[in-house]
Design an enzyme around this catalytic site. Structure first.
Site, mmCIF file in Angstrom:
data_model
loop_
_atom_site.group_PDB
_atom_site.id
_atom_site.type_symbol
_atom_site.label_atom_id
_atom_site.label_comp_id
_atom_site.label_asym_id
_atom_site.label_seq_id
_atom_site.Cartn_x
_atom_site.Cartn_y
_atom_site.Cartn_z
ATOM 1 N N SER A 76 -5.356 5.493 -2.453
ATOM 2 C CA SER A 76 -5.531 4.040 -2.511
ATOM 3 C C SER A 76 -6.711 3.588 -1.652
ATOM 4 O O SER A 76 -6.870 4.041 -0.518
ATOM 5 C CB SER A 76 -4.261 3.331 -2.036
ATOM 6 O OG SER A 76 -3.168 3.638 -2.881
ATOM 7 N N GLU A 98 -7.619 0.820 3.152
ATOM 8 C CA GLU A 98 -6.635 1.781 3.641
ATOM 9 C C GLU A 98 -7.295 3.113 3.962
ATOM 10 O O GLU A 98 -6.888 3.811 4.890
ATOM 11 C CB GLU A 98 -5.538 1.978 2.595
ATOM 12 C CG GLU A 98 -4.438 2.944 2.999
ATOM 13 C CD GLU A 98 -3.293 2.972 2.002
ATOM 14 O OE1 GLU A 98 -2.667 4.047 1.852
ATOM 15 O OE2 GLU A 98 -3.005 1.935 1.375
ATOM 16 N N ARG A 151 1.185 0.965 6.858
ATOM 17 C CA ARG A 151 -0.010 1.792 6.745
ATOM 18 C C ARG A 151 -0.848 1.867 8.022
ATOM 19 O O ARG A 151 -2.078 1.973 7.970
ATOM 20 C CB ARG A 151 -0.888 1.303 5.583
ATOM 21 C CG ARG A 151 -0.192 1.304 4.231
ATOM 22 C CD ARG A 151 0.333 2.701 3.850
ATOM 23 N NE ARG A 151 1.046 2.634 2.585
ATOM 24 C CZ ARG A 151 2.371 2.484 2.467
ATOM 25 N NH1 ARG A 151 3.130 2.427 3.557
ATOM 26 N NH2 ARG A 151 2.945 2.424 1.289
#
Length: 295
Positions: free
Chosen positions: A209, A280, A160
Site C-alpha cells: 500500500s 505508508e 500503521r
C-alpha cells in the site's frame, strides 16, 4: 559477521528499485546485531533493517547507512505452548505456517502481509481486521547501547505506526495466539488470500500500500481511483490498474518514478477531496516528497 560495501538494495526490495548501501551486514544473533549497531554508531552512520523489502522505497543513488538483513536465529520461528516466537527477520509466511502446524490461530490475517515479524512491529502491520497490536505479547528492541523487551503499550502501537526510533531494531517477537483447529486456520487463510488476489495486484512487483487510509468515507485506493489515477504512469512505474493504492514496476522502474506518482496522487487527492494523504511506504535514502500543505 562480515560488513560488505556497495551491495545493491534493488535485490532486497519487492519493487526491485534502489541503489547500493554504503554498508551491509547479516547479523545472525542478538550479540551480532549489537555489534553491527555499535559499529555504525562509531562510524557516525545510521543503521536500518530491510526485512523482506516490502513497504520500502530506496533511493536510486543508494543509502548512506548500514543496512541490516536479519538472519540465523534472528529469522527463526518456534512455538512454545500458545506463544509463537519469531526472529525480527522471520517472514510472516513462515511464522503463519508454524502457527497453523501447531494449531494456533489469530495470526491468519498476516497471510496478506508480505513482510517480517519485526517490520510488522515497527508499522503495527495489519489487514482484514487484525493487526500486530492485537496479538503481540512483547518484542525485543535492540539499539547500539541497550536491548529491552517492550509491550505493545510501551511500543506505542497505533494505526500503521509505532514509537520505535531510528537505530532501534526489533530482534525478536512473541505473539500470544489461541488454540484453533488446523483445518479452520487453513480455511480462513484460503478465504483471505482469495480476497487479496481478487482486489490487489499480487502478481506484480509492488511495495504494498502506498498511502494510509484517511479519516474519510473513501479509502485511499477509492479516492485515487476517483481522481482518475488507475493506470497512470511515470517512466517505468505505474499506479496499478487493479488497485489505485499500489504502484507497480511496469518496466524498469526507478524509485524516482514511484516518488513522482506518490506526489501526483497526493496532489490530486488534496485538490479533489481536501485530504492530505499520508504515505505508508517507508522512504530510505535521499527521497523527498513536495510539501503537501494543508487541505
Amino acid at each position: 559477521m562480515t560488513i560488505e560495501t556497495g551491495v545493491a538494495l534493488s535485490r532486497f526490495t519487492t519493487l526491485g528499485t534502489g541503489g547500493p548501501a554504503r554498508a551491509f551486514a547479516r547479523p545472525e544473533s542478538v550479540d551480532e546485531l549489537r555489534e553491527a549497531l555499535a559499529w555504525a554508531a562509531a562510524e557516525g552512520m545510521d543503521a536500518v533493517s530491510v526485512g523482506l523489502g516490502s513497504n520500502l522505497l530506496v533511493a536510486d543513488e543508494g543509502v548512506d547507512a548500514l543496512v541490516l538483513k536479519l538472519a540465523g536465529e534472528l529469522a527463526a520461528v518456534e512455538v512454545d505452548e500458545t506463544i509463537l516466537r519469531a526472529g525480527g527477520g522471520a517472514a510472516n509466511a513462515v511464522a503463519l505456517h508454524r502457527a497453523r502446524a501447531a494449531e494456533l490461530g489469530g495470526f491468519e490475517f498476516a497471510c496478506a502481509i508480505p513482510g517480517t515479524a519485526g517490520g510488522g512491529v515497527r508499522m503495527n502491520a495489519g489487514a482484514y481486521g487484525g493487526d500486530w497490536a492485537g496479538v503481540l505479547e512483547r518484542a525485543l528492541v535492540v539499539s547500539a547501547d541497550r536491548s529491552e523487551w517492550r509491550t505493545p503499550q510501551e511500543l506505542g502501537l497505533r494505526y500503521r505506526s509505532s514509537d520505535l526510533h531510528p537505530g532501534e531494531v526489533v530482534a525478536q517477537v512473541e505473539f500470544r495466539l489461541e488454540p484453533r483447529p488446523a483445518a479452520q486456520i487453513k480455511a480462513t487463510i484460503a478465504e483471505l488470500q482469495e480476497q487479496r488476489k481478487a482486489a490487489q495486484p499480487t502478481n506484480k512487483r509492488t511495495f504494498g500500500s502506498v498511502f494510509k487510509n484517511p479519516e474519510h468515507e473513501l479509502s485511499a485506493g477509492r479516492m485515487l481511483e476517483a481522481c482518475g489515477l488507475r493506470g497512470h504512469r511515470v517512466g517505468g512505474a505505474q499506479i496499478s490498474p487493479r488497485h489505485a493504492n499500489f504502484i507497480e514496476n511496469a518496466d524498469g522502474a526507478r524509485s524516482a518514478d514511484a516518488i513522482a506518482l506518490i506526489a501526483e496522487g497526493r496532489r490530486r487527492a488534496r485538490e479533489q477531496f481536501g485530504v492530505v494523504l499520508e504515505h505508508e511506504v517507508q522512504l530510505l535514502g535521499n527521497l523527498e516528497l513536495p510539501p503537501a500543505g494543508e487541505p
